[in-house]
Motif scaffolding. Structure first.
Motif, PDB file in Angstrom:
ATOM      1  N   LEU A 230       0.851  -1.191   0.000  1.00  0.00           N
ATOM      2  CA  LEU A 230       0.000   0.000   0.000  1.00  0.00           C
ATOM      3  C   LEU A 230       0.890   1.245   0.000  1.00  0.00           C
ATOM      4  CD1 LEU A 230      -2.472  -1.205   2.792  1.00  0.00           C
ATOM      5  CD2 LEU A 230      -2.894  -1.185   0.313  1.00  0.00           C
ATOM      6  N   SER A 231       0.654   2.141  -0.955  1.00  0.00           N
ATOM      7  CA  SER A 231       1.451   3.387  -1.024  1.00  0.00           C
ATOM      8  C   SER A 231       0.562   4.484  -1.620  1.00  0.00           C
ATOM      9  CB  SER A 231       2.702   3.172  -1.878  1.00  0.00           C
ATOM     10  OG  SER A 231       2.384   2.512  -3.096  1.00  0.00           O
ATOM     11  N   THR A 232      -0.547   4.728  -0.934  1.00  0.00           N
ATOM     12  CA  THR A 232      -1.590   5.613  -1.474  1.00  0.00           C
ATOM     13  C   THR A 232      -1.519   7.039  -0.935  1.00  0.00           C
ATOM     14  OG1 THR A 232      -3.066   4.920   0.272  1.00  0.00           O
ATOM     15  CG2 THR A 232      -3.216   3.704  -1.790  1.00  0.00           C
ATOM     16  N   GLY A 233      -0.527   7.351  -0.100  1.00  0.00           N
ATOM     17  CA  GLY A 233      -0.411   8.710   0.433  1.00  0.00           C
ATOM     18  C   GLY A 233      -1.212   8.904   1.711  1.00  0.00           C
ATOM     19  N   LYS A 427       0.998   1.251  11.020  1.00  0.00           N
ATOM     20  CA  LYS A 427       2.246   0.944  11.715  1.00  0.00           C
ATOM     21  C   LYS A 427       2.916  -0.205  10.967  1.00  0.00           C
ATOM     22  CE  LYS A 427       4.105   0.006  16.287  1.00  0.00           C
ATOM     23  NZ  LYS A 427       5.347   0.673  15.871  1.00  0.00           N
ATOM     24  N   THR A 428       4.183   0.005  10.644  1.00  0.00           N
ATOM     25  CA  THR A 428       4.952  -1.055   9.963  1.00  0.00           C
ATOM     26  C   THR A 428       6.277  -1.242  10.688  1.00  0.00           C
ATOM     27  OG1 THR A 428       6.212   0.424   8.521  1.00  0.00           O
ATOM     28  CG2 THR A 428       4.088  -0.312   7.676  1.00  0.00           C
ATOM     29  N   ASN A 429       6.978  -2.307  10.331  1.00  0.00           N
ATOM     30  CA  ASN A 429       8.364  -2.426  10.790  1.00  0.00           C
ATOM     31  C   ASN A 429       9.276  -1.845   9.699  1.00  0.00           C
ATOM     32  OD1 ASN A 429       8.505  -4.376   8.802  1.00  0.00           O
ATOM     33  ND2 ASN A 429       8.383  -6.102  10.225  1.00  0.00           N
ATOM     34  N   ALA A 430      10.585  -1.930   9.904  1.00  0.00           N
ATOM     35  CA  ALA A 430      11.526  -1.307   8.967  1.00  0.00           C
ATOM     36  C   ALA A 430      11.539  -1.998   7.603  1.00  0.00           C
ATOM     37  CB  ALA A 430      12.932  -1.297   9.569  1.00  0.00           C
ATOM     38  N   ASP A 431      10.951  -3.198   7.511  1.00  0.00           N
ATOM     39  CA  ASP A 431      10.842  -3.878   6.217  1.00  0.00           C
ATOM     40  C   ASP A 431       9.531  -3.546   5.518  1.00  0.00           C
ATOM     41  OD1 ASP A 431      13.297  -5.296   6.124  1.00  0.00           O
ATOM     42  OD2 ASP A 431      12.524  -6.643   7.675  1.00  0.00           O
ATOM     43  N   GLY A 432       8.763  -2.646   6.095  1.00  0.00           N
ATOM     44  CA  GLY A 432       7.509  -2.257   5.460  1.00  0.00           C
ATOM     45  C   GLY A 432       6.373  -3.237   5.694  1.00  0.00           C
ATOM     46  N   ALA A 448       4.140   1.730   2.668  1.00  0.00           N
ATOM     47  CA  ALA A 448       5.223   2.730   2.732  1.00  0.00           C
ATOM     48  C   ALA A 448       4.675   4.082   2.296  1.00  0.00           C
ATOM     49  CB  ALA A 448       6.376   2.313   1.827  1.00  0.00           C
ATOM     50  N   GLY A 449       5.436   5.123   2.614  1.00  0.00           N
ATOM     51  CA  GLY A 449       5.041   6.476   2.223  1.00  0.00           C
ATOM     52  C   GLY A 449       4.108   7.103   3.238  1.00  0.00           C
ATOM     53  N   ALA A 450       3.314   8.055   2.766  1.00  0.00           N
ATOM     54  CA  ALA A 450       2.509   8.863   3.681  1.00  0.00           C
ATOM     55  C   ALA A 450       1.289   8.123   4.239  1.00  0.00           C
ATOM     56  CB  ALA A 450       2.075  10.151   2.988  1.00  0.00           C
ATOM     57  N   CYS A 451       1.020   6.890   3.790  1.00  0.00           N
ATOM     58  CA  CYS A 451      -0.053   6.125   4.429  1.00  0.00           C
ATOM     59  C   CYS A 451       0.493   5.366   5.639  1.00  0.00           C
ATOM     60  CB  CYS A 451      -0.777   5.197   3.453  1.00  0.00           C
ATOM     61  SG  CYS A 451       0.225   3.876   2.765  1.00  0.00           S
ATOM     62  N   VAL A 452       1.787   5.579   5.912  1.00  0.00           N
ATOM     63  CA  VAL A 452       2.442   4.915   7.041  1.00  0.00           C
ATOM     64  C   VAL A 452       2.897   5.988   8.019  1.00  0.00           C
ATOM     65  CG1 VAL A 452       4.659   3.802   7.589  1.00  0.00           C
ATOM     66  CG2 VAL A 452       3.191   2.840   5.824  1.00  0.00           C
ATOM     67  N   SER A 453       2.877   5.670   9.300  1.00  0.00           N
ATOM     68  CA  SER A 453       3.513   6.544  10.282  1.00  0.00           C
ATOM     69  C   SER A 453       4.918   5.992  10.473  1.00  0.00           C
ATOM     70  CB  SER A 453       2.714   6.486  11.592  1.00  0.00           C
ATOM     71  OG  SER A 453       3.504   6.942  12.648  1.00  0.00           O
ATOM     72  N   SER A 454       5.889   6.602   9.809  1.00  0.00           N
ATOM     73  CA  SER A 454       7.235   6.013   9.877  1.00  0.00           C
ATOM     74  C   SER A 454       8.100   6.752  10.886  1.00  0.00           C
ATOM     75  CB  SER A 454       7.885   5.958   8.490  1.00  0.00           C
ATOM     76  OG  SER A 454       8.052   7.240   7.943  1.00  0.00           O
ATOM     77  N   ILE A 455       8.875   7.744  10.438  1.00  0.00           N
ATOM     78  CA  ILE A 455       9.748   8.414  11.411  1.00  0.00           C
ATOM     79  C   ILE A 455       9.062   9.629  12.044  1.00  0.00           C
ATOM     80  CG2 ILE A 455      11.954   9.603  11.751  1.00  0.00           C
ATOM     81  CD1 ILE A 455      13.200   7.518   9.900  1.00  0.00           C
ATOM     82  N   PRO A 456       8.738  10.684  11.289  1.00  0.00           N
ATOM     83  CA  PRO A 456       8.147  11.848  11.973  1.00  0.00           C
ATOM     84  C   PRO A 456       6.712  11.564  12.390  1.00  0.00           C
ATOM     85  CG  PRO A 456       8.137  12.200   9.619  1.00  0.00           C
ATOM     86  CD  PRO A 456       8.804  10.876   9.835  1.00  0.00           C
ATOM     87  N   GLN A 457       6.382  11.973  13.589  1.00  0.00           N
ATOM     88  CA  GLN A 457       5.019  11.700  14.064  1.00  0.00           C
ATOM     89  C   GLN A 457       4.235  12.961  14.407  1.00  0.00           C
ATOM     90  OE1 GLN A 457       5.263   8.651  17.066  1.00  0.00           O
ATOM     91  NE2 GLN A 457       6.628   7.471  15.771  1.00  0.00           N
ATOM     92  N   SER A 472      10.677   7.221   0.265  1.00  0.00           N
ATOM     93  CA  SER A 472      11.392   6.531  -0.816  1.00  0.00           C
ATOM     94  C   SER A 472      12.237   5.393  -0.252  1.00  0.00           C
ATOM     95  CB  SER A 472      12.268   7.521  -1.597  1.00  0.00           C
ATOM     96  OG  SER A 472      13.126   8.246  -0.727  1.00  0.00           O
ATOM     97  N   PHE A 473      12.868   5.641   0.880  1.00  0.00           N
ATOM     98  CA  PHE A 473      13.754   4.627   1.481  1.00  0.00           C
ATOM     99  C   PHE A 473      12.964   3.380   1.904  1.00  0.00           C
ATOM    100  CE2 PHE A 473      15.854   2.681   5.128  1.00  0.00           C
ATOM    101  CZ  PHE A 473      17.137   2.509   4.652  1.00  0.00           C
ATOM    102  N   PHE A 474      11.901   3.593   2.691  1.00  0.00           N
ATOM    103  CA  PHE A 474      11.148   2.426   3.172  1.00  0.00           C
ATOM    104  C   PHE A 474      10.271   1.824   2.073  1.00  0.00           C
ATOM    105  CE2 PHE A 474      12.195   4.502   7.285  1.00  0.00           C
ATOM    106  CZ  PHE A 474      12.930   3.449   7.814  1.00  0.00           C
ATOM    107  N   GLY A 475       9.985   2.603   1.028  1.00  0.00           N
ATOM    108  CA  GLY A 475       9.323   2.018  -0.142  1.00  0.00           C
ATOM    109  C   GLY A 475      10.213   0.928  -0.735  1.00  0.00           C
ATOM    110  N   ARG A 476      11.488   1.240  -0.855  1.00  0.00           N
ATOM    111  CA  ARG A 476      12.445   0.237  -1.375  1.00  0.00           C
ATOM    112  C   ARG A 476      12.482  -0.999  -0.467  1.00  0.00           C
ATOM    113  NH1 ARG A 476      18.095   2.675  -1.810  1.00  0.00           N
ATOM    114  NH2 ARG A 476      18.507   0.663  -2.814  1.00  0.00           N
ATOM    115  N   CYS A 477      12.518  -0.745   0.862  1.00  0.00           N
ATOM    116  CA  CYS A 477      12.582  -1.882   1.802  1.00  0.00           C
ATOM    117  C   CYS A 477      11.352  -2.782   1.624  1.00  0.00           C
ATOM    118  CB  CYS A 477      12.625  -1.382   3.244  1.00  0.00           C
ATOM    119  SG  CYS A 477      14.095  -0.423   3.640  1.00  0.00           S
ATOM    120  N   ALA A 478      10.177  -2.138   1.493  1.00  0.00           N
ATOM    121  CA  ALA A 478       8.936  -2.915   1.345  1.00  0.00           C
ATOM    122  C   ALA A 478       8.970  -3.717   0.040  1.00  0.00           C
ATOM    123  CB  ALA A 478       7.733  -1.971   1.373  1.00  0.00           C
ATOM    124  N   GLY A 479       9.468  -3.094  -1.022  1.00  0.00           N
ATOM    125  CA  GLY A 479       9.533  -3.786  -2.314  1.00  0.00           C
ATOM    126  C   GLY A 479      10.397  -5.033  -2.235  1.00  0.00           C
TER     127      GLY A 479
END
Ligand code: FAD
Length: 488
Positions: A230-233, A427-432, A448-457, A472-479
């Motif tokens: 999921l990467s829908t923003g 909420k995801t882990n570092a592998d997305g 990944a992306g803005a549909c995830v609460s990753s680093i900034p909260q 972009s970084f965690f998008g790659r990890c998820a892929g």
């Protein structure tokens, strides 16, 4: 959360209209990066996009990526940075940080920067030393966070980490998306446009194995052998979700995003048991600088008291303004530093008035008697020595405000126009991998992306670039992780 879509049992799907190893939902920066990595790991990838083309909000963004740890641009500009210093800063500035995620991001940043360049995303070897919100030029490196603000400058060695894509104008992110989408097309990644994902399909074991799509009024089903990403923003444009989670931005604030940033991915993830995090988190901004000289002014609330170091990142300042009584705040200036905020066209900060004395200004702003006089006298007493013992504003921004006439801009949250982006999400882990409230993974589901609460909260812990960078970084990890899953 209201209006969560139903999950479709795979046994009820009579016919699969298409199949892929990995289905990516949404073709912004997170989706494009996920698709590229999944494809390169050997997966057959299909991107499903609701709009008629890729890009999303990423393509209209200012194109600032928060990256550090010693990137080629930081080195070329003569700045020393290490993953450890970056980690210390992000851990100190982020509310409830996920240490594993922050560590992975900081350790991987230099490689990620090189990767982005290798895909054709352009970054100049140049540095902008001023205080700005976004650049209309092609310059790259700039300070976009609160690294030099106390207490962070004592915790971690400050370094500029905003990396802006080399395209002039306020939509430099379009260059990044053009490059990434062209690379996806060149590598044979399939894309289905005008296709809105409306539901997830799950098998009897609780694994996500496909999606339901609305296309041209028809409903079709697509099978994902290895996983769905999921990467829908974010949900900036979903009025109901804003009212539920961040009602304070439903006044005269303006969302930054595209109409399809309506929280669909968050709801889809929740439908499969995914947990959400930091749903009330928002970065709001209506920066009073540039020009930088205004940072030498002070901000006071309706009690005539200071409440934040004025050299903070503009999003951090906004987060503090939101916490003041009735959201009220005034920027107080003297004749030596007076100027109009340059971004007033969109922020609409209004000049309240000018006054010969501080006493008159206090009356004009309807502040409690004596309050502003006390605040300024105290501030000026220490400013004579270049000090600010209340908030430790950096000495370069400290000067006594004692040259009349005086002026005040109204920068209240409910008066000026604040632009905002939501930061809450799955909420995801570092592998997305999408996590349940108990911390288990939802099999077959990544985000990944803005549909995830990753680093900034929240706005207090945000720095410009902390959406495109981690997205972009965690998008790659998820892929990569989705491509490595055992097919079903
Ligand atoms: C004007 C502006 C300036 C900004 N500047 C910066 C900046 O400089 N730095 C920074 O870090 N951040 C910035 N941001 C924020 C940043 O752009 C976003 O947070 C980021 O681009 C989100 O990327 P994403 O891939 O998660 O989502 P998006 O890029 O929005 O992509 C999501 C895609 O999913 C599609 N989609 C949505 N729902 C569905 C569905 N149900 N089915 C199929 N497809 C769907 C959408 O159509 C869209 O194409 C800015 C935002 C704006 C609007």
């Amino acid at each position: 959360m209201k209006a969560i879509p139903e999950v479709i049992e795979s046994a009820r799907v009579a016919h699969w209209d298409d199949r892929a190893d990995v289905i990516v939902v949404g073709y912004g920066i997170a989706g494009a990066c996920a698709a590229l990595e999944a494809k390169r790991a050997g997966a057959d990838v299909l991107v499903v996009e609701r709009a008629s083309g890729g890009g999303g909000a990423s393509a209209m963004s200012s194109g600032i990526f928060y990256l550090g740890g010693g990137t080629a641009v930081q080195k070329a500009a003569g700045y020393e940075d290490t993953p450890d210093e970056m980690y210390k800063f992000l851990m100190a500035s982020t509310r409830a940080p996920d240490a594993g995620m922050v560590r992975r991001f900081c350790d991987g940043c230099v490689e990620h920067f090189d990767w982005l360049e290798a895909q054709g995303v352009q970054f100049e070897r140049s540095y902008y030393p001023g205080k700005s919100v976004f650049l209309n030029t092609t310059e790259c490196l700039m300070s976009t966070g609160s690294e030099k603000v106390w207490p962070f400058r004592d915790v971690a060695k400050p370094a500029p980490r905003g990396h802006k894509v080399a395209r002039a104008g306020d939509d430099a992110g379009s260059q990044a998306m053009e490059a990434l989408l062209a690379r996806c097309a060149a590598e044979g990644i399939r894309a289905a446009y005008d296709s809105q994902v409306t539901g997830l399909v799950m098998d009897a074991d609780g694994r996500v194995v496909g999606v339901r799509v609305k296309r041209s009024g028809e409903e079709i089903h697509l099978r994902a052998r290895r996983g769905v990403i999921l990467s829908t923003g974010g949900f900036n444009l979903n009025r109901d979700m804003l009212e539920e989670y961040v009602p304070l931005v439903t006044g005269n604030s303006e969302p930054l995003g595209i109409p399809y940033n309506d929280g669909a991915g968050i709801k889809l993830g929740a439908s499969a048991g995914g947990a959400t995090q930091a749903m009330g988190g928002v970065i709001a901004t209506a920066s009073f600088y540039p020009p930088a000289q205004l940072i030498k002014g002070i901000l006071v609330n309706s009690r005539g008291e200071r409440f934040v170091a004025e050299d903070s990142y503009h999003g951090r300042t906004a987060a503090h303004i939101i916490e003041q009584p009735e959201y009220k705040a005034y920027l107080i200036l003297d004749a030596e530093i007076f100027a109009y905020p340059e971004l007033t066209d969109y922020s609409h900060h209004t000049l309240v008035d000018g006054w010969e004395t501080v006493e008159e200004m206090e009356v004009g702003l309807k502040l409690p008697e004596g309050s502003l006089q006390r605040t300024l006298a105290e501030y000026n007493r220490h400013a004579e020595n270049g000090e600010d013992p209340l908030f430790y504003k950096h000495p370069e921004w400290v000067k006594p405000l004692n040259v009349g006439p005086y002026a005040a801009f109204d920068v209240s949250f409910n008066k000026s126009t604040y632009l905002f982006i939501t930061l809450g999400g799955l909420k995801t882990n570092a592998d997305g991998e999408v996590l349940t409230p108990l911390g288990r993974t939802v099999a077959g589901l990544y985000a990944a992306g803005a549909c995830v609460s990753s680093i900034p909260q929240d706005g207090e812990g945000y720095a410009s670039g902390l959406s495109l960078g981690p997205g972009s970084f965690f998008g790659r990890c998820a892929g990569r992780r989705a491509a490595a899953a055992t097919p079903v």
